[in-house]
Scaffold this motif. Structure first.
Motif, short mmCIF file in Angstrom:
data_model
loop_
_atom_site.label_atom_id
_atom_site.label_comp_id
_atom_site.label_asym_id
_atom_site.label_seq_id
_atom_site.Cartn_x
_atom_site.Cartn_y
_atom_site.Cartn_z
N GLN A 75 -14.72 -10.98 22.69
CA GLN A 75 -14.47 -9.41 22.26
C GLN A 75 -13.44 -8.74 23.09
O GLN A 75 -12.49 -7.92 22.30
CB GLN A 75 -15.77 -8.56 22.10
CG GLN A 75 -16.82 -9.28 21.09
CD GLN A 75 -17.46 -10.52 21.80
OE1 GLN A 75 -17.33 -10.82 22.88
NE2 GLN A 75 -18.21 -11.34 20.89
N ARG A 105 -11.43 4.54 15.98
CA ARG A 105 -11.62 4.37 14.47
C ARG A 105 -10.76 3.22 14.05
O ARG A 105 -11.17 2.39 13.28
CB ARG A 105 -11.24 5.52 13.87
CG ARG A 105 -11.71 5.31 12.15
CD ARG A 105 -11.34 6.52 11.55
NE ARG A 105 -12.51 7.35 11.61
CZ ARG A 105 -12.66 8.73 11.93
NH1 ARG A 105 -11.81 9.51 11.58
NH2 ARG A 105 -13.83 9.35 11.75
N ALA A 119 -11.99 -0.10 15.39
CA ALA A 119 -13.25 -0.49 14.79
C ALA A 119 -12.89 -1.46 13.29
O ALA A 119 -13.41 -2.40 12.93
CB ALA A 119 -14.03 0.65 14.32
N ASP A 120 -11.82 -0.65 12.76
CA ASP A 120 -11.34 -1.44 11.49
C ASP A 120 -10.58 -2.88 11.87
O ASP A 120 -11.00 -3.57 11.00
CB ASP A 120 -10.14 -0.39 10.71
CG ASP A 120 -9.75 -0.91 9.42
OD1 ASP A 120 -10.61 -1.46 8.54
OD2 ASP A 120 -8.58 -1.20 9.17
N GLN A 123 -13.12 -5.17 13.09
CA GLN A 123 -14.31 -5.14 11.84
C GLN A 123 -15.78 -4.83 12.51
O GLN A 123 -16.65 -5.82 12.45
CB GLN A 123 -14.25 -6.80 11.14
CG GLN A 123 -12.95 -6.81 10.28
CD GLN A 123 -13.30 -5.69 9.06
OE1 GLN A 123 -13.98 -5.94 8.04
NE2 GLN A 123 -12.42 -4.76 9.19
N LEU A 124 -15.64 -4.08 13.32
CA LEU A 124 -16.95 -3.64 14.26
C LEU A 124 -17.20 -2.31 13.64
O LEU A 124 -16.44 -1.50 13.28
CB LEU A 124 -16.67 -3.84 15.65
CG LEU A 124 -16.58 -5.20 16.05
CD1 LEU A 124 -16.09 -5.15 17.46
CD2 LEU A 124 -17.73 -6.07 16.07
N ARG A 125 -18.24 -1.81 14.16
CA ARG A 125 -18.88 -0.41 14.10
C ARG A 125 -18.23 0.27 15.20
O ARG A 125 -18.13 -0.14 16.34
CB ARG A 125 -20.28 -0.37 13.99
CG ARG A 125 -21.02 -0.95 12.79
CD ARG A 125 -22.66 -0.56 12.52
NE ARG A 125 -22.81 -0.86 11.19
CZ ARG A 125 -23.93 -1.71 11.13
NH1 ARG A 125 -24.15 -2.48 11.87
NH2 ARG A 125 -24.14 -1.87 9.71
N HIS A 126 -18.10 1.68 14.81
CA HIS A 126 -17.69 2.87 15.80
C HIS A 126 -18.13 2.44 17.16
O HIS A 126 -17.62 2.49 18.16
CB HIS A 126 -17.43 3.93 15.04
CG HIS A 126 -16.90 5.07 15.98
ND1 HIS A 126 -17.40 5.68 16.97
CD2 HIS A 126 -15.57 5.45 15.91
CE1 HIS A 126 -16.70 6.38 17.64
NE2 HIS A 126 -15.38 6.40 16.98
N HIS A 127 -19.48 2.71 17.19
CA HIS A 127 -20.33 2.73 18.32
C HIS A 127 -20.01 1.30 19.22
O HIS A 127 -20.29 1.45 20.22
CB HIS A 127 -21.72 3.04 18.20
CG HIS A 127 -22.32 2.08 17.63
ND1 HIS A 127 -22.59 1.98 16.28
CD2 HIS A 127 -23.31 0.98 18.18
CE1 HIS A 127 -23.44 0.75 15.86
NE2 HIS A 127 -23.87 0.42 16.99
N SER A 128 -19.91 0.24 18.50
CA SER A 128 -19.78 -0.82 19.32
C SER A 128 -18.38 -1.09 19.84
O SER A 128 -18.21 -1.57 20.87
CB SER A 128 -19.91 -2.34 18.17
OG SER A 128 -21.25 -2.20 17.63
#
Length: 152
Positions: free
Chosen positions: A47, A67, A70-71, A74-79
């Protein structure tokens, strides 16, 4: 219901089609395994390598917001926030205030991040060159739909 209009699933796959799909899937998995083992042997997680690559490869610039990352990943913002925190702790990335938006922060590579990304990406490029035929897109063996008369 309308008759089959040539969309996905329109024709039966041949034995060669299944072999091509299996070969392509094998190639993807083999490349991913190479990547995982290579980056770990250099002290990064897969990662983290993907984060560094996403930053350096971001279209038109060498930084991105959380942001945008994250896009891309392909992960969530907090990740992504946690991933950036860990990479920042290792000296691979830094957060810099965005000059045009006080609410936003730019994430960019450090010199150390650039250096390790360069080494790892060269290894990945070399592996992709070796795998050229394995990762070639499948050639389908179904018959293309041809139209001898167009109704005119």
């Amino acid at each position: 219901m309308a008759a089959d209009d040539g969309q996905a699933g329109s024709g039966a796959l041949t034995k060669q089609d299944f072999e091509a799909l299996a070969r392509f899937r094998f190639g993807i998995r083999r490349y991913l395994r190479f990547s995982e083992e290579t980056v770990r042997s250099h002290g990064l997680t897969p990662q983290q390598y993907q984060l560094l690559l996403a930053l350096k490869g971001f279209p038109g610039r060498d930084w991105a917001t959380v942001r945008e990352l994250a896009d891309r990943l392909q992960l969530r913002h907090h990740s992504v926030v946690e991933l950036v925190n860990r990479a920042q702790g290792q000296g691979l990335v830094e957060r810099v205030p965005h000059p045009d938006d006080a609410r936003a922060v730019r994430v960019q590579l450090t010199a150390d991040g650039e250096q390790i990304l360069g080494r790892l990406s060269a290894l990945h490029r070399d592996e992709l060159r070796r795998m050229d035929s394995t990762l070639a897109l499948p050639t389908w063996h179904d018959e293309p739909v041809t139209s001898d008369s167009d109704g005119a």
